[in-house]
Design a protein around this motif. Structure first.
Motif, PDB file in Angstrom:
ATOM      1  N   ILE A 139     -10.375  -2.037 -12.110  1.00 17.18           N
ATOM      2  CA  ILE A 139      -9.313  -2.216 -11.092  1.00 17.18           C
ATOM      3  C   ILE A 139      -8.858  -1.090 -10.336  1.00 17.18           C
ATOM      4  O   ILE A 139      -8.554  -1.260  -9.043  1.00 17.18           O
ATOM      5  CB  ILE A 139      -8.308  -3.046 -11.854  1.00 17.18           C
ATOM      6  N   ALA A 140      -8.672   0.016 -11.174  1.00 17.24           N
ATOM      7  CA  ALA A 140      -7.972   1.281 -10.520  1.00 17.24           C
ATOM      8  C   ALA A 140      -8.940   1.834  -9.590  1.00 17.24           C
ATOM      9  O   ALA A 140      -8.653   2.112  -8.391  1.00 17.24           O
ATOM     10  CB  ALA A 140      -7.781   2.166 -11.563  1.00 17.24           C
ATOM     11  N   MET A 141     -10.161   1.790  -9.751  1.00 14.43           N
ATOM     12  CA  MET A 141     -11.299   2.395  -9.134  1.00 14.43           C
ATOM     13  C   MET A 141     -11.469   1.620  -7.732  1.00 14.43           C
ATOM     14  O   MET A 141     -11.214   2.309  -6.843  1.00 14.43           O
ATOM     15  CB  MET A 141     -12.583   2.494  -9.772  1.00 14.43           C
ATOM     16  N   PHE A 142     -11.400   0.472  -8.018  1.00  9.45           N
ATOM     17  CA  PHE A 142     -11.589  -0.444  -6.627  1.00  9.45           C
ATOM     18  C   PHE A 142     -10.573  -0.579  -5.690  1.00  9.45           C
ATOM     19  O   PHE A 142     -10.529  -0.909  -4.866  1.00  9.45           O
ATOM     20  CB  PHE A 142     -12.372  -1.838  -7.054  1.00  9.45           C
ATOM     21  N   GLY A 143      -9.455  -0.596  -6.433  1.00  6.16           N
ATOM     22  CA  GLY A 143      -8.120  -0.566  -5.645  1.00  6.16           C
ATOM     23  C   GLY A 143      -7.952   0.664  -4.757  1.00  6.16           C
ATOM     24  O   GLY A 143      -7.522   0.351  -3.824  1.00  6.16           O
ATOM     25  N   VAL A 144      -8.640   1.723  -5.209  1.00 10.21           N
ATOM     26  CA  VAL A 144      -8.420   3.031  -4.272  1.00 10.21           C
ATOM     27  C   VAL A 144      -9.592   3.061  -3.232  1.00 10.21           C
ATOM     28  O   VAL A 144      -9.430   2.994  -1.967  1.00 10.21           O
ATOM     29  CB  VAL A 144      -8.525   4.414  -5.331  1.00 10.21           C
ATOM     30  N   LEU A 145     -10.879   2.819  -3.747  1.00 11.63           N
ATOM     31  CA  LEU A 145     -11.835   2.954  -2.969  1.00 11.63           C
ATOM     32  C   LEU A 145     -11.738   1.858  -1.866  1.00 11.63           C
ATOM     33  O   LEU A 145     -12.297   2.033  -0.670  1.00 11.63           O
ATOM     34  CB  LEU A 145     -13.139   2.650  -3.739  1.00 11.63           C
ATOM     35  N   GLY A 146     -11.099   0.674  -2.414  1.00 21.97           N
ATOM     36  CA  GLY A 146     -11.238  -0.399  -1.087  1.00 21.97           C
ATOM     37  C   GLY A 146     -10.221  -0.187   0.076  1.00 21.97           C
ATOM     38  O   GLY A 146     -10.309  -0.477   1.249  1.00 21.97           O
ATOM     39  N   TYR A 147      -9.280   0.685  -0.142  1.00 28.98           N
ATOM     40  CA  TYR A 147      -8.211   1.002   0.937  1.00 28.98           C
ATOM     41  C   TYR A 147      -8.003   2.385   1.269  1.00 28.98           C
ATOM     42  O   TYR A 147      -7.354   2.621   2.745  1.00 28.98           O
ATOM     43  CB  TYR A 147      -7.055   0.474   0.319  1.00 28.98           C
ATOM     44  N   MET A 148      -8.332   3.505   0.557  1.00 29.38           N
ATOM     45  CA  MET A 148      -8.269   4.833   1.014  1.00 29.38           C
ATOM     46  C   MET A 148      -8.960   4.953   2.111  1.00 29.38           C
ATOM     47  O   MET A 148      -8.390   5.777   2.996  1.00 29.38           O
ATOM     48  CB  MET A 148      -8.850   5.761  -0.124  1.00 29.38           C
ATOM     49  N   PRO A 149     -10.419   4.518   2.486  1.00 29.23           N
ATOM     50  CA  PRO A 149     -10.905   5.075   3.906  1.00 29.23           C
ATOM     51  C   PRO A 149      -9.948   4.482   5.078  1.00 29.23           C
ATOM     52  O   PRO A 149      -9.926   5.326   5.864  1.00 29.23           O
ATOM     53  CB  PRO A 149     -12.205   4.208   3.713  1.00 29.23           C
ATOM     54  N   THR A 150      -9.412   2.972   4.851  1.00 26.57           N
ATOM     55  CA  THR A 150      -8.566   2.679   6.045  1.00 26.57           C
ATOM     56  C   THR A 150      -7.648   3.514   6.234  1.00 26.57           C
ATOM     57  O   THR A 150      -6.960   3.666   7.326  1.00 26.57           O
ATOM     58  CB  THR A 150      -8.308   1.048   5.591  1.00 26.57           C
ATOM     59  N   TYR A 151      -6.703   3.989   5.165  1.00 19.81           N
ATOM     60  CA  TYR A 151      -5.622   4.842   4.932  1.00 19.81           C
ATOM     61  C   TYR A 151      -5.983   6.079   5.695  1.00 19.81           C
ATOM     62  O   TYR A 151      -5.154   6.325   6.597  1.00 19.81           O
ATOM     63  CB  TYR A 151      -5.129   5.083   3.473  1.00 19.81           C
ATOM     64  N   ILE A 152      -7.173   6.590   5.378  1.00 18.75           N
ATOM     65  CA  ILE A 152      -7.495   8.006   6.007  1.00 18.75           C
ATOM     66  C   ILE A 152      -7.528   7.843   7.648  1.00 18.75           C
ATOM     67  O   ILE A 152      -7.310   8.670   8.410  1.00 18.75           O
ATOM     68  CB  ILE A 152      -8.590   8.376   5.308  1.00 18.75           C
ATOM     69  N   GLN A 153      -8.128   6.682   8.014  1.00 21.98           N
ATOM     70  CA  GLN A 153      -8.411   6.601   9.352  1.00 21.98           C
ATOM     71  C   GLN A 153      -7.058   6.216  10.125  1.00 21.98           C
ATOM     72  O   GLN A 153      -6.752   7.027  11.184  1.00 21.98           O
ATOM     73  CB  GLN A 153      -9.300   5.101   9.614  1.00 21.98           C
ATOM     74  N   MET A 154      -6.179   5.692   9.448  1.00 18.22           N
ATOM     75  CA  MET A 154      -4.888   5.352  10.188  1.00 18.22           C
ATOM     76  C   MET A 154      -3.938   6.631  10.060  1.00 18.22           C
ATOM     77  O   MET A 154      -3.302   7.187  10.676  1.00 18.22           O
ATOM     78  CB  MET A 154      -3.917   4.332   9.478  1.00 18.22           C
ATOM     79  N   ALA A 155      -4.008   7.253   9.104  1.00 19.98           N
ATOM     80  CA  ALA A 155      -3.149   8.603   8.661  1.00 19.98           C
ATOM     81  C   ALA A 155      -3.788   9.834   9.536  1.00 19.98           C
ATOM     82  O   ALA A 155      -2.973  10.584  10.092  1.00 19.98           O
ATOM     83  CB  ALA A 155      -2.884   9.003   7.314  1.00 19.98           C
ATOM     84  N   THR A 156      -4.818   9.953   9.780  1.00 15.69           N
ATOM     85  CA  THR A 156      -5.375  11.141  10.375  1.00 15.69           C
ATOM     86  C   THR A 156      -6.034  10.861  11.734  1.00 15.69           C
ATOM     87  O   THR A 156      -6.165  11.895  12.382  1.00 15.69           O
ATOM     88  CB  THR A 156      -6.599  11.734   9.302  1.00 15.69           C
ATOM     89  N   GLY A 157      -6.336   9.694  12.052  1.00 15.20           N
ATOM     90  CA  GLY A 157      -6.931   9.444  13.251  1.00 15.20           C
ATOM     91  C   GLY A 157      -8.134   9.658  13.274  1.00 15.20           C
ATOM     92  O   GLY A 157      -9.166   9.480  14.198  1.00 15.20           O
TER      93      GLY A 157
END
Length: 563
Positions: free
Chosen positions: A303-321
């Motif tokens: 749960i913890a692993m896929f909770g992070v893997l599922g959304y961190m790439p999107t967050y990185i794109q939004m936060a860093t461009g």
């Protein structure tokens, strides 16, 4: 024909003899095992890559096939089919033998790949993903169980560590390969590339996998009713996790109906399994303390692993461009640490025979990484994100594959496939539900925060229409508000996952460190056509016995290892 058997110590022994290091394998047998392992790695790579390779190709695929409204099913169909088939392949592998089932799984997966490569519309593509999943569930389970057929538990740690590295590699390589193929020869090559890999895996299975055939006094009864019920229950559970909070509200009749169906079919499944002669998921598994503890801990970790893997790439794109490909590259620190640590821990377990501390430490490190990630801000430097993700990789690399090894070591060889499938099944279901719940909470919080911070909207369709390109094109003041909304919607959820990792560490503390087996134990004599030459695979495989200590006879105490 001659029959060779040998007798070793009773399973579960705790004396010095059981704790002694594994007997060295002759060079000839070791070379064959390494070649077999290389073939199995190709098989596992097939399955693990296809969970991620389409993620970057999906927008182009659905655009060409005019199926944007069915985009999610290109991923969900594979996950659903493979999850359903995990316990089925585990049981059939134990009953009919790993080799024929592995060949069947690879063949079905290849057929699905060809259908996907030729798909003229979105409906055909989804069917192709279902067919791929029907084979993919077996590729993952049978590869792990096959290693148990030829490598004693004491030596298995280093191999399981490398297997963990394959999943880490595919998590980064999949999106990069999918993006490269889409921009190059076309997205259909994300399917065509599986064909040569599948042919290689088939040849490796035929020529390198040599284990004694499974012999039954009577024809085994296959638990068709149990398979049907677990398929229905799994389908309902996965659909609840996939649709809940996104396509349908959690309180909608559709989600409540699916949840009720999951509970009813789950209860019927347990009832049937208690009475089946060869249950697809024997309730006997749950009499094992170590199996229960590692399965629950694996579910929480998933749960913890896929909770992070599922959304961190999107967050990185939004936060860093950064682009999708660049965001994928920023996941390398996590996957690299996971790969290296899983190999090191696996070798350490094989050398010392001690395995309890590693997953406990891994769960604690996972909790620390989630706590650190919960401190990220919209203006946090990118290197800090990479460091925290790397710490998470260390935690996952220390625990994931070792928990599978502990579950395998809890049962005699005839139940290894079933035990492996059972643990992976619950981990996959937990990961699906966890990822869905995190996604639903993230989407709800993001919608509310955007509405609060930007009352007039952004000129588009609101939070649901955000893409990295759209966010980067907004005026700087509004862009910063959107990024802050993303940060406040997602990052605090990581802190909510810390207790899951903490509970996993506490649960694993109660695992009993049963000595890892140093020999392969079988319940029937192994027939070989001629005397085995020193150092041959036949000699390695013939060093077998059963749990009762009598050739060909399995005692009742063999069903569950003493723990």
């Amino acid at each position: 024909m001659s029959s060779k058997t040998s007798t070793t110590t009773t399973k579960g022994a705790t004396g010095p003899e059981a704790a002694s290091p594994a007997a060295p394998v002759e060079p000839g047998a070791q070379r064959k095992i390494i070649l077999l392992f290389a073939g199995l790695m190709v098989t596992m790579l097939l399955a693990s890559l296809n969970q991620t390779v389409l993620s970057t190709a999906l927008p182009t695929m659905v655009g060409e096939l005019n199926g944007v409204e069915h985009m999610a099913w290109a991923i969900t169909a594979f996950i659903l089919a493979s999850t359903i088939m995990m316990p089925v392949y585990g049981k059939l592998g134990d009953l009919l033998g790993r080799k024929p089932m592995l060949l069947f799984a690879i063949s079905i997966f290849t057929v699905g790949s060809v259908i996907g490569a030729l798909a003229p519309d979105m409906g055909t593509l989804i069917v192709a993903r279902v067919v791929q999943g029907l084979g993919g569930g077996g590729l993952m389970i049978l590869s792990q169980a096959t290693i148990a057929d030829v490598v004693p538990a004491r030596e298995r740690g280093k191999y399981m560590g490398i297997m963990g590295g394959v999943f880490a590699f595919s998590s980064v390589a999949g999106p990069l390969i999918g993006g490269g193929l889409t921009e190059g020869p076309g997205w259909r090559w994300a399917f065509w590339m599986n064909v040569p890999l599948a042919v290689l895996a088939i040849f490796a299975t035929i020529f390198l996998l040599h284990v004694p055939k499974v012999v039954h006094a009577t024809r085994p009864k296959i638990d068709y009713l149990g398979m049907m019920l677990i398929a229905l229950a799994t389908t309902a559970i996965v659909l609840v996790g996939t649709w809940g909070g996104s396509q349908y509200a959690w309180s909608s009749p559709e989600i409540i109906g699916l949840a009720a169906a999951a509970i009813i079919t789950g209860v019927l499944f347990v009832f049937v399994e208690l009475r089946a002669s060869e249950p697809v998921m024997p309730m006997m598994l749950f009499k094992s303390r170590n199996f229960n503890l590692t399965t629950i801990a694996g579910l929480l970790t998933g749960i913890a692993m896929f909770g992070v893997l599922g959304y961190m790439p999107t967050y990185i794109q939004m936060a860093t461009g950064f682009s999708a490909a660049q965001a994928g590259l920023l996941m390398i620190p996590m996957m690299g640490c996971m790969l290296v640590v899983s190999v090191i821990v696996g070798r350490r377990v094989s050398t010392t025979g001690r395995y309890k501390v590693a997953p406990i430490a891994g769960s604690i490190i996972l909790a620390v990484s989630l706590t650190l990630m919960a401190t990220l801000h919209a203006d946090s430097p990118v290197y800090l994100i990479c460091v925290y993700m790397g710490i998470m990789g260390i935690g996952l690399g220390s625990s994931m594959q070792i928990m599978t090894l502990v579950a395998q070591n809890s049962f005699p060889l005839k139940f290894v496939g079933t035990a492996t499938a059972g643990q992976n099944y619950f981990r996959q279901v937990g990961a699906t539900l966890g990822s869905a719940v995190v996604g639903a909470m993230f989407a709800t919080r993001l919608h509310d925060l955007v509405a609060e911070k930007i009352p007039g909207g952004t000129g588009g369709g609101g939070a649901a229409s955000f893409t990295p390109h759209l966010v980067n094109s907004l005026p700087d003041p509004i862009k910063m508000l959107v990024i802050e909304s993303y940060n406040e919607a997602l990052i605090p959820l990581f802190l909510w996952m810390v207790p899951l990792a903490g509970i996993a560490a506490i649960i694993l503390f109660f695992v009993r460190e049963v000595p890892l087996e140093t020999k392969i134990h079988r319940e029937t004599p192994v027939d070989v056509s001629a005397e085995a030459e020193p150092g041959s695979m036949a000699e390695f495989e013939s060093d077998v016995t059963n749990d009762a200590g009598t050739p060909g006879v399995a005692g009742p105490e063999a069903l569950v290892r003493r723990q």
